[in-house]
Motif scaffolding. Structure first.
Motif, PDB file in Angstrom:
ATOM      1  N   VAL A 117      -8.322   3.236  23.094  1.00  0.00           N
ATOM      2  CA  VAL A 117      -9.077   2.387  22.163  1.00  0.00           C
ATOM      3  C   VAL A 117      -8.686   2.679  20.722  1.00  0.00           C
ATOM      4  O   VAL A 117      -8.477   1.758  19.918  1.00  0.00           O
ATOM      5  N   LEU A 118      -8.567   3.956  20.365  1.00  0.00           N
ATOM      6  CA  LEU A 118      -8.186   4.292  18.987  1.00  0.00           C
ATOM      7  C   LEU A 118      -6.781   3.784  18.672  1.00  0.00           C
ATOM      8  O   LEU A 118      -6.541   3.206  17.604  1.00  0.00           O
ATOM      9  N   ALA A 119      -5.841   3.988  19.603  1.00  0.00           N
ATOM     10  CA  ALA A 119      -4.476   3.518  19.364  1.00  0.00           C
ATOM     11  C   ALA A 119      -4.414   1.995  19.319  1.00  0.00           C
ATOM     12  O   ALA A 119      -3.712   1.414  18.472  1.00  0.00           O
ATOM     13  N   ALA A 120      -5.137   1.325  20.204  1.00  0.00           N
ATOM     14  CA  ALA A 120      -5.116  -0.143  20.220  1.00  0.00           C
ATOM     15  C   ALA A 120      -5.729  -0.712  18.949  1.00  0.00           C
ATOM     16  O   ALA A 120      -5.228  -1.704  18.402  1.00  0.00           O
ATOM     17  N   TYR A 121      -6.798  -0.108  18.462  1.00  0.00           N
ATOM     18  CA  TYR A 121      -7.405  -0.609  17.222  1.00  0.00           C
ATOM     19  C   TYR A 121      -6.464  -0.408  16.041  1.00  0.00           C
ATOM     20  O   TYR A 121      -6.307  -1.299  15.201  1.00  0.00           O
ATOM     21  N   GLY A 122      -5.813   0.760  15.964  1.00  0.00           N
ATOM     22  CA  GLY A 122      -4.868   0.984  14.877  1.00  0.00           C
ATOM     23  C   GLY A 122      -3.696   0.025  14.929  1.00  0.00           C
ATOM     24  O   GLY A 122      -3.272  -0.513  13.895  1.00  0.00           O
ATOM     25  N   LEU A 123      -3.169  -0.227  16.122  1.00  0.00           N
ATOM     26  CA  LEU A 123      -2.032  -1.139  16.249  1.00  0.00           C
ATOM     27  C   LEU A 123      -2.427  -2.603  16.108  1.00  0.00           C
ATOM     28  O   LEU A 123      -1.562  -3.457  15.916  1.00  0.00           O
ATOM     29  N   SER A 124      -3.710  -2.908  16.200  1.00  0.00           N
ATOM     30  CA  SER A 124      -4.150  -4.293  16.024  1.00  0.00           C
ATOM     31  C   SER A 124      -4.354  -4.659  14.560  1.00  0.00           C
ATOM     32  O   SER A 124      -4.518  -5.835  14.234  1.00  0.00           O
ATOM     33  N   ARG A 125      -4.344  -3.653  13.682  1.00  0.00           N
ATOM     34  CA  ARG A 125      -4.469  -3.915  12.239  1.00  0.00           C
ATOM     35  C   ARG A 125      -3.082  -4.049  11.651  1.00  0.00           C
ATOM     36  O   ARG A 125      -2.300  -3.082  11.651  1.00  0.00           O
ATOM     37  N   PRO A 126      -2.704  -5.214  11.102  1.00  0.00           N
ATOM     38  CA  PRO A 126      -1.330  -5.436  10.634  1.00  0.00           C
ATOM     39  C   PRO A 126      -0.881  -4.460   9.556  1.00  0.00           C
ATOM     40  O   PRO A 126       0.284  -4.117   9.476  1.00  0.00           O
ATOM     41  N   GLY A 127      -1.787  -3.992   8.715  1.00  0.00           N
ATOM     42  CA  GLY A 127      -1.381  -3.126   7.612  1.00  0.00           C
ATOM     43  C   GLY A 127      -1.508  -1.650   7.895  1.00  0.00           C
ATOM     44  O   GLY A 127      -1.441  -0.838   6.963  1.00  0.00           O
ATOM     45  N   SER A 128      -1.667  -1.254   9.147  1.00  0.00           N
ATOM     46  CA  SER A 128      -1.843   0.161   9.468  1.00  0.00           C
ATOM     47  C   SER A 128      -0.541   0.926   9.284  1.00  0.00           C
ATOM     48  O   SER A 128       0.554   0.360   9.294  1.00  0.00           O
ATOM     49  N   LEU A 129      -0.662   2.247   9.151  1.00  0.00           N
ATOM     50  CA  LEU A 129       0.491   3.106   8.888  1.00  0.00           C
ATOM     51  C   LEU A 129       1.436   3.124  10.093  1.00  0.00           C
ATOM     52  O   LEU A 129       0.988   3.308  11.227  1.00  0.00           O
ATOM     53  N   PHE A 130       2.732   2.940   9.837  1.00  0.00           N
ATOM     54  CA  PHE A 130       3.763   2.935  10.887  1.00  0.00           C
ATOM     55  C   PHE A 130       3.420   1.958  12.013  1.00  0.00           C
ATOM     56  O   PHE A 130       3.601   2.253  13.193  1.00  0.00           O
ATOM     57  N   HIS A 131       2.918   0.815  11.632  1.00  0.00           N
ATOM     58  CA  HIS A 131       2.456  -0.155  12.628  1.00  0.00           C
ATOM     59  C   HIS A 131       3.596  -0.611  13.538  1.00  0.00           C
ATOM     60  O   HIS A 131       3.508  -0.499  14.763  1.00  0.00           O
ATOM     61  N   ARG A 132       4.662  -1.095  12.955  1.00  0.00           N
ATOM     62  CA  ARG A 132       5.763  -1.638  13.753  1.00  0.00           C
ATOM     63  C   ARG A 132       6.505  -0.559  14.548  1.00  0.00           C
ATOM     64  O   ARG A 132       6.791  -0.756  15.742  1.00  0.00           O
ATOM     65  N   PRO A 133       6.869   0.597  13.958  1.00  0.00           N
ATOM     66  CA  PRO A 133       7.558   1.618  14.764  1.00  0.00           C
ATOM     67  C   PRO A 133       6.731   2.111  15.942  1.00  0.00           C
ATOM     68  O   PRO A 133       7.260   2.287  17.053  1.00  0.00           O
ATOM     69  N   LEU A 134       5.439   2.326  15.724  1.00  0.00           N
ATOM     70  CA  LEU A 134       4.597   2.805  16.820  1.00  0.00           C
ATOM     71  C   LEU A 134       4.452   1.743  17.905  1.00  0.00           C
ATOM     72  O   LEU A 134       4.480   2.055  19.103  1.00  0.00           O
ATOM     73  N   LEU A 135       4.286   0.497  17.492  1.00  0.00           N
ATOM     74  CA  LEU A 135       4.184  -0.576  18.484  1.00  0.00           C
ATOM     75  C   LEU A 135       5.490  -0.709  19.258  1.00  0.00           C
ATOM     76  O   LEU A 135       5.482  -0.938  20.477  1.00  0.00           O
ATOM     77  N   PHE A 136       6.617  -0.554  18.576  1.00  0.00           N
ATOM     78  CA  PHE A 136       7.903  -0.618  19.261  1.00  0.00           C
ATOM     79  C   PHE A 136       8.039   0.517  20.277  1.00  0.00           C
ATOM     80  O   PHE A 136       8.542   0.307  21.396  1.00  0.00           O
ATOM     81  N   MET A 137       7.584   1.711  19.928  1.00  0.00           N
ATOM     82  CA  MET A 137       7.645   2.839  20.863  1.00  0.00           C
ATOM     83  C   MET A 137       6.805   2.575  22.104  1.00  0.00           C
ATOM     84  O   MET A 137       7.193   2.934  23.225  1.00  0.00           O
ATOM     85  N   VAL A 138       5.649   1.938  21.924  1.00  0.00           N
ATOM     86  CA  VAL A 138       4.796   1.623  23.067  1.00  0.00           C
ATOM     87  C   VAL A 138       5.456   0.586  23.965  1.00  0.00           C
ATOM     88  O   VAL A 138       5.478   0.716  25.194  1.00  0.00           O
ATOM     89  N   LEU A 139       6.036  -0.439  23.359  1.00  0.00           N
ATOM     90  CA  LEU A 139       6.647  -1.501  24.151  1.00  0.00           C
ATOM     91  C   LEU A 139       7.917  -1.044  24.852  1.00  0.00           C
ATOM     92  O   LEU A 139       8.261  -1.577  25.915  1.00  0.00           O
ATOM     93  N   VAL A 140       8.618  -0.064  24.286  1.00  0.00           N
ATOM     94  CA  VAL A 140       9.836   0.430  24.925  1.00  0.00           C
ATOM     95  C   VAL A 140       9.532   1.065  26.271  1.00  0.00           C
ATOM     96  O   VAL A 140      10.345   1.003  27.204  1.00  0.00           O
ATOM     97  N   THR A 141       8.349   1.663  26.402  1.00  0.00           N
ATOM     98  CA  THR A 141       8.011   2.327  27.661  1.00  0.00           C
ATOM     99  C   THR A 141       7.888   1.347  28.821  1.00  0.00           C
ATOM    100  O   THR A 141       7.890   1.764  29.982  1.00  0.00           O
ATOM    101  N   PHE A 142       7.745   0.040  28.516  1.00  0.00           N
ATOM    102  CA  PHE A 142       7.746  -0.946  29.591  1.00  0.00           C
ATOM    103  C   PHE A 142       9.118  -1.057  30.238  1.00  0.00           C
ATOM    104  O   PHE A 142       9.239  -1.412  31.409  1.00  0.00           O
ATOM    105  N   LEU A 143      10.167  -0.779  29.470  1.00  0.00           N
ATOM    106  CA  LEU A 143      11.528  -0.958  29.963  1.00  0.00           C
ATOM    107  C   LEU A 143      12.175   0.341  30.421  1.00  0.00           C
ATOM    108  O   LEU A 143      12.985   0.334  31.342  1.00  0.00           O
ATOM    109  N   PHE A 144      11.826   1.450  29.777  1.00  0.00           N
ATOM    110  CA  PHE A 144      12.493   2.719  30.072  1.00  0.00           C
ATOM    111  C   PHE A 144      11.437   3.774  30.392  1.00  0.00           C
ATOM    112  O   PHE A 144      10.478   3.957  29.635  1.00  0.00           O
TER     113      PHE A 144
END
Length: 317
Positions: A117-144
């Motif tokens: 819940v904490l990670a999802a709320y942080g990643l749902s805010r567009p202006g959060s710190l390291f938003h795009r890199p962290l979201l990319f790391m999460v999505l990469v785990t779907f593939l690798f």
């Protein structure tokens, strides 16, 4: 001076359609034959799900004579007995395994929900710190995926071998569950969050007072996913737990049901402490029944949130 206007001829009125005419086929009310076919199909699906559970429970309550007469799993009730359950809980192995599984499921589900819940709320805010890199790391785990050996080396280097935390920390966050909750949080109207910020609320207060109350449905569903995952997990316990006294219920189920190992001390004989020994098949099916009970008890209370969670965040005028 006179002005002439040409009146348009009136269009002939179309005849009124009969009730229900012109509607698509899927919008038509089902016919009695269609309702009967649907009911039959649902009944067959329900029977395919319930009948195996019925055989497992009935076999766990059967005596040696009934099991021998059935030649395996019992389908017709005969003489019933609770001897298999009495032997399981008297031996202490299953009792300890149930306590371990309940503790792991409760602790793991609570930790996973908090982190997700904490990670999802942080990643749902567009202006959060390291938003795009962290979201990319999460999505990469779907593939690798890291694989079994790197996971084992990591758990070993952290000193978690033969520790219950080795069953919780490696699977504490599911990328799929995180993405689902994040998508739900992003659909919450921004006006609600902006008005809270205007009133001076911080991010944690917004999450606790505004976001979570309208997200009870999706949080309950994700919590059920985590709980079922922890309850049914056995592979990590086989890898990381060397002490059999720490085994959860699913490993006991695997060892004594699938591999056919003896659960009751002295099972090679026909009696224990002067009383007849329950059939081994009944003991195995009683373990299966015990493993099914928690999920069957919890699911009805969470099932209503599966549909409610879809519309619970809507703004009503």
């Amino acid at each position: 001076m006179t002005t002439t206007t040409s009146a348009r001829p009136a269009r002939p009125r179309r005849p009124a359609r009969a009730s229900g005419a012109g509607r698509p086929s899927w919008d038509e009310p089902p016919s009695p034959a269609g309702r009967a076919v649907k009911g039959l199909i649902l009944a067959l699906i329900a029977a395919a799900v319930v009948f195996p559970v019925y055989m497992v429970v009935l076999t766990s309550l059967s005596t040696q004579e009934t099991v021998t007469r059935a030649g395996g799993l019992v389908t017709v009730p005969g003489e019933l007995s609770l001897a298999a359950y009495q032997e399981l809980f008297a031996g202490g192995v299953v009792t300890r395994a149930v306590v371990v599984s309940l503790a792991i499921t409760t602790t793991g589900t609570a930790l996973s929900l908090v982190v997700t819940v904490l990670a999802a709320y942080g990643l749902s805010r567009p202006g959060s710190l390291f938003h795009r890199p962290l979201l990319f790391m999460v999505l990469v785990t779907f593939l690798f995926g890291p694989g079994m050996i790197p996971n084992y080396l990591l758990v070993s280097s952290l000193g978690l071998i033969d520790s219950y935390w080795s069953l919780i920390l490696p699977t504490a966050v599911s990328a799929f569950n995180l993405v689902v909750i994040r998508a739900f949080f992003m659909n919450i109207p921004g006006e609600m969050i902006d008005s809270a910020r205007v009133d001076g609320a911080g991010e944690f207060r917004i999450l606790w007072r505004i976001v979570l109350p309208v997200s009870k449905g999706v949080v309950a569903v994700i919590g059920l996913f985590y709980a079922v995952g922890y309850w049914n997990a056995f592979f990590n316990a086989v890898l990381y737990l060397n002490d059999s006294a720490k085994w959860p219920l699913q490993v006991v189920l695997r060892q004594y049901v699938l591999q056919g190992q003896s659960l009751v001390v002295g099972q090679a004989s026909d009696t224990i402490a002067g009383r007849p020994l329950p059939p081994s098949l009944a003991i195995q099916m009683s373990i299966v029944t015990i493993a099914l009970i928690p999920v069957l008890l919890i699911y009805p209370f969470v099932q209503r949130h599966f549909t409610k969670g879809v519309i619970i965040g809507a703004v009503k005028g």
